[in-house]
Design a protein around this motif. Structure first.
Motif, PDB file in Angstrom:
ATOM      1  N   ARG A  36      40.236  29.225  59.518  1.00  0.00           N
ATOM      2  CA  ARG A  36      39.765  30.276  58.626  1.00  0.00           C
ATOM      3  C   ARG A  36      38.136  30.535  59.318  1.00  0.00           C
ATOM      4  O   ARG A  36      37.633  29.459  59.410  1.00  0.00           O
ATOM      5  CB  ARG A  36      39.791  30.302  57.369  1.00  0.00           C
ATOM      6  CG  ARG A  36      38.902  28.970  56.873  1.00  0.00           C
ATOM      7  CD  ARG A  36      39.277  28.902  55.165  1.00  0.00           C
ATOM      8  NE  ARG A  36      40.482  28.085  55.067  1.00  0.00           N
ATOM      9  CZ  ARG A  36      40.976  27.340  53.870  1.00  0.00           C
ATOM     10  NH1 ARG A  36      40.339  27.805  52.873  1.00  0.00           N
ATOM     11  NH2 ARG A  36      42.083  26.931  54.214  1.00  0.00           N
TER      12      ARG A  36
ATOM     13  N   THR B  62      36.599  35.641  55.541  1.00  0.00           N
ATOM     14  CA  THR B  62      37.632  35.665  54.345  1.00  0.00           C
ATOM     15  C   THR B  62      38.242  37.216  54.123  1.00  0.00           C
ATOM     16  O   THR B  62      37.749  38.004  54.853  1.00  0.00           O
ATOM     17  CB  THR B  62      36.643  35.121  53.179  1.00  0.00           C
ATOM     18  OG1 THR B  62      35.532  36.474  53.084  1.00  0.00           O
ATOM     19  CG2 THR B  62      36.111  33.998  53.519  1.00  0.00           C
TER      20      THR B  62
ATOM     21  N   GLU C 213      37.755  38.823  51.602  1.00  0.00           N
ATOM     22  CA  GLU C 213      36.683  39.518  50.974  1.00  0.00           C
ATOM     23  C   GLU C 213      35.724  39.995  52.087  1.00  0.00           C
ATOM     24  O   GLU C 213      35.348  41.148  52.009  1.00  0.00           O
ATOM     25  CB  GLU C 213      35.861  38.530  49.825  1.00  0.00           C
ATOM     26  CG  GLU C 213      34.732  39.292  49.121  1.00  0.00           C
ATOM     27  CD  GLU C 213      33.948  38.458  48.423  1.00  0.00           C
ATOM     28  OE1 GLU C 213      33.139  39.080  47.636  1.00  0.00           O
ATOM     29  OE2 GLU C 213      34.303  37.307  48.153  1.00  0.00           O
TER      30      GLU C 213
ATOM     31  N   HIS D 278      47.298  29.871  52.589  1.00  0.00           N
ATOM     32  CA  HIS D 278      45.873  30.309  51.859  1.00  0.00           C
ATOM     33  C   HIS D 278      45.772  31.579  52.089  1.00  0.00           C
ATOM     34  O   HIS D 278      45.217  32.359  51.270  1.00  0.00           O
ATOM     35  CB  HIS D 278      44.732  29.369  52.475  1.00  0.00           C
ATOM     36  CG  HIS D 278      43.604  30.027  52.110  1.00  0.00           C
ATOM     37  ND1 HIS D 278      42.700  29.476  51.073  1.00  0.00           N
ATOM     38  CD2 HIS D 278      42.611  30.667  52.834  1.00  0.00           C
ATOM     39  CE1 HIS D 278      41.444  30.040  51.189  1.00  0.00           C
ATOM     40  NE2 HIS D 278      41.307  30.940  52.232  1.00  0.00           N
ATOM     41  N   PHE D 279      45.966  32.184  53.270  1.00  0.00           N
ATOM     42  CA  PHE D 279      45.650  33.505  53.616  1.00  0.00           C
ATOM     43  C   PHE D 279      46.412  34.335  52.980  1.00  0.00           C
ATOM     44  O   PHE D 279      46.058  35.359  52.133  1.00  0.00           O
ATOM     45  CB  PHE D 279      45.838  33.740  54.960  1.00  0.00           C
ATOM     46  CG  PHE D 279      44.516  33.262  55.883  1.00  0.00           C
ATOM     47  CD1 PHE D 279      43.271  33.506  55.473  1.00  0.00           C
ATOM     48  CD2 PHE D 279      44.804  32.526  57.010  1.00  0.00           C
ATOM     49  CE1 PHE D 279      42.188  32.744  56.131  1.00  0.00           C
ATOM     50  CE2 PHE D 279      43.815  32.011  57.736  1.00  0.00           C
ATOM     51  CZ  PHE D 279      42.311  32.217  57.391  1.00  0.00           C
TER      52      PHE D 279
ATOM     53  N   SER E 278      47.658  34.036  49.864  1.00  0.00           N
ATOM     54  CA  SER E 278      47.178  33.998  48.546  1.00  0.00           C
ATOM     55  C   SER E 278      46.125  34.901  48.448  1.00  0.00           C
ATOM     56  O   SER E 278      45.853  35.637  47.369  1.00  0.00           O
ATOM     57  CB  SER E 278      46.892  32.516  48.084  1.00  0.00           C
ATOM     58  OG  SER E 278      46.442  32.592  46.816  1.00  0.00           O
ATOM     59  N   GLU E 279      45.211  34.772  49.229  1.00  0.00           N
ATOM     60  CA  GLU E 279      43.815  35.488  49.242  1.00  0.00           C
ATOM     61  C   GLU E 279      44.237  36.853  49.425  1.00  0.00           C
ATOM     62  O   GLU E 279      43.394  37.941  48.796  1.00  0.00           O
ATOM     63  CB  GLU E 279      42.823  35.079  50.228  1.00  0.00           C
ATOM     64  CG  GLU E 279      41.463  35.398  50.114  1.00  0.00           C
ATOM     65  CD  GLU E 279      40.507  34.854  51.387  1.00  0.00           C
ATOM     66  OE1 GLU E 279      39.242  35.211  51.150  1.00  0.00           O
ATOM     67  OE2 GLU E 279      41.009  34.266  52.291  1.00  0.00           O
TER      68      GLU E 279
ATOM     69  N   HIS F 100      45.469  38.424  46.404  1.00  0.00           N
ATOM     70  CA  HIS F 100      44.551  38.684  45.421  1.00  0.00           C
ATOM     71  C   HIS F 100      43.730  40.102  45.565  1.00  0.00           C
ATOM     72  O   HIS F 100      43.268  40.610  44.719  1.00  0.00           O
ATOM     73  CB  HIS F 100      43.239  37.477  45.374  1.00  0.00           C
ATOM     74  CG  HIS F 100      42.237  37.759  44.510  1.00  0.00           C
ATOM     75  ND1 HIS F 100      42.365  37.632  43.248  1.00  0.00           N
ATOM     76  CD2 HIS F 100      40.995  37.860  44.783  1.00  0.00           C
ATOM     77  CE1 HIS F 100      41.026  37.533  42.581  1.00  0.00           C
ATOM     78  NE2 HIS F 100      40.205  37.813  43.660  1.00  0.00           N
ATOM     79  N   TRP F 101      43.454  40.400  46.888  1.00  0.00           N
ATOM     80  CA  TRP F 101      42.631  41.513  47.212  1.00  0.00           C
ATOM     81  C   TRP F 101      43.373  42.698  47.290  1.00  0.00           C
ATOM     82  O   TRP F 101      42.902  43.970  47.524  1.00  0.00           O
ATOM     83  CB  TRP F 101      41.676  41.043  48.066  1.00  0.00           C
ATOM     84  CG  TRP F 101      40.470  40.447  48.058  1.00  0.00           C
ATOM     85  CD1 TRP F 101      40.424  38.953  48.333  1.00  0.00           C
ATOM     86  CD2 TRP F 101      39.222  40.667  47.224  1.00  0.00           C
ATOM     87  NE1 TRP F 101      39.496  38.407  47.731  1.00  0.00           N
ATOM     88  CE2 TRP F 101      38.643  39.388  47.221  1.00  0.00           C
ATOM     89  CE3 TRP F 101      38.838  41.857  46.799  1.00  0.00           C
ATOM     90  CZ2 TRP F 101      37.292  39.449  46.700  1.00  0.00           C
ATOM     91  CZ3 TRP F 101      37.506  41.714  46.218  1.00  0.00           C
ATOM     92  CH2 TRP F 101      36.824  40.439  46.154  1.00  0.00           C
TER      93      TRP F 101
END
Length: 258
Positions: A89, A92, A94, A124-125, A127-128, A131-132
Motif C-alpha cells: 500500500r 489509501t 480515503e 485489506h484493500f 475491507s477499506e 467501508h468507503w
C-alpha cells in the motif's frame, strides 16, 4: 458503490480503461512527456475511465473531466530498484475519495513467493474499499509476473480467488483463445477485463484479442502502452471503443486506423 460502478461501466456492461499508472515503476518517457494531451485525446475518442497514479489524478483533473477515474493505491519498486519487490500500500481508499475517484486498483499475486503478503494486502484493500463504498479492481496474476505460469487454469483460479476475496472486478491476462477464456469468465462471478501487455502486438492482433475476449464473456479492457506508444493514440482508442461498445468487427475497427 453502485453510482461509481455505473460511472465506470457503460449501459452495455462493458468498460474501456486507459492504463497510465506505469510512471511509478517503468520507463514512460518520452511518450508521456505531456500526459494531459493524451488523456484529452483518449477521452474524446471513447475511453471510459483512466487508471492513473496519484500525481496524474491531481494534476490532470480538467483533462479527465467526466471520464471515470481509477486510482492506483499500491506499488512496489521502480525500474531502478531491486527486482522482485512486493507491491504494498502506498495510498489509501480515503485518498481516492478525496480525489473524487470512481474506483481503486491493486495487485493480487496468488502462488507467488510473496503470496501471503500480497493476499493480506488484497484483503485489506477490499475491507477499506467496502467501508468507503469504493469499487475495487484487482489485477489477479498467478505467480505474479512469472508469465510462464500464466496458464488458462491458473488464470481462472486467480480470477475466482479475487472474486472470493470480494473485489468488484478483475483485471488479468487473456488466455490466448476464446474457449479457454470462456472458462475464466464462467468461473468468476465478477466482471473480468483483460490487460494489454507490454505493447508489442500488432494492431490487428490486439483488436482481435479484445473481440475474442468479449465474445468469451469478458467485460472490457485496461490497455496502456499499446495506446500511448502508438503513433496515433486517438484513432487507436476509437478503434478499440468501436469493438467494445459498438460490436464492430476487427475489419471495421481497422478502417479507423487506415
Amino acid at each position: 458503490m453502485k453510482r461509481r460502478m455505473h460511472r465506470l461501466f457503460k449501459k452495455d456492461g462493458r468498460i474501456f480503461i486507459l492504463a497510465m499508472d506505469h510512471g511509478t515503476g517503468l520507463k514512460v518517457l518520452p511518450e508521456l512527456n505531456d500526459p494531459g494531451v493524451l488523456i484529452k485525446v483518449a477521452v474524446e475518442n471513447g475511453v471510459d475511465a483512466l487508471l492513473t497514479t496519484f500525481g496524474l489524478a491531481v494534476t490532470y483533473q480538467k483533462e479527465i473531466g467526466e471520464a471515470g477515474l481509477i486510482l492506483r493505491i499500491d506499488g512496489g519498486t521502480s525500474q531502478l530498484g531491486p527486482k522482485g519487490g512486493v507491491a504494498g500500500r502506498i495510498f489509501t481508499v480515503e485518498d481516492a475519495v478525496k480525489l473524487g475517484a470512481d474506483g481503486v486498483v491493486c495487485m493480487g499475486f496468488p502462488g507467488a513467493s510473496s503470496e501471503d503478503v500480497s493476499l493480506k494486502e488484497l484483503a485489506h484493500f477490499v475491507s477499506e474499499a467496502y467501508h468507503w463504498g469504493m469499487p475495487l479492481l484487482a489485477e489477479m496474476l498467478p505467480m505474479g509476473w512469472d508469465t510462464q505460469h500464466w496458464t488458462p487454469e491458473n488464470i481462472a483460479f486467480a480470477c475466482r480467488l479475487g472474486a472470493e476475496y470480494g473485489v468488484d472486478f478483475v483485471k488479468t491476462q487473456y488466455t490466448g483463445d476464446l474457449e479457454s477464456f470462456k472458462k475464466v469468465t464462467a468461473g468468476c462471478y465478477k466482471p473480468v477485463v483483460i490487460l494489454g501487455g507490454p505493447g508489442g502486438n500488432s494492431e490487428e492482433e490486439l483488436l482481435r484479442t479484445i473481440k475474442d475476449s468479449l465474445e468469451a464473456g469478458g467485460a472490457g479492457v485496461a490497455i496502456g502502452r499499446s495506446i500511448w506508444k502508438h503513433p496515433n493514440p486517438g484513432k487507436y482508442c476509437r478503434a478499440i471503443s468501436m469493438i467494445i461498445h459498438e460490436d464492430a468487427s476487427v475489419e471495421e475497427a481497422l478502417q479507423e486506423l487506415a
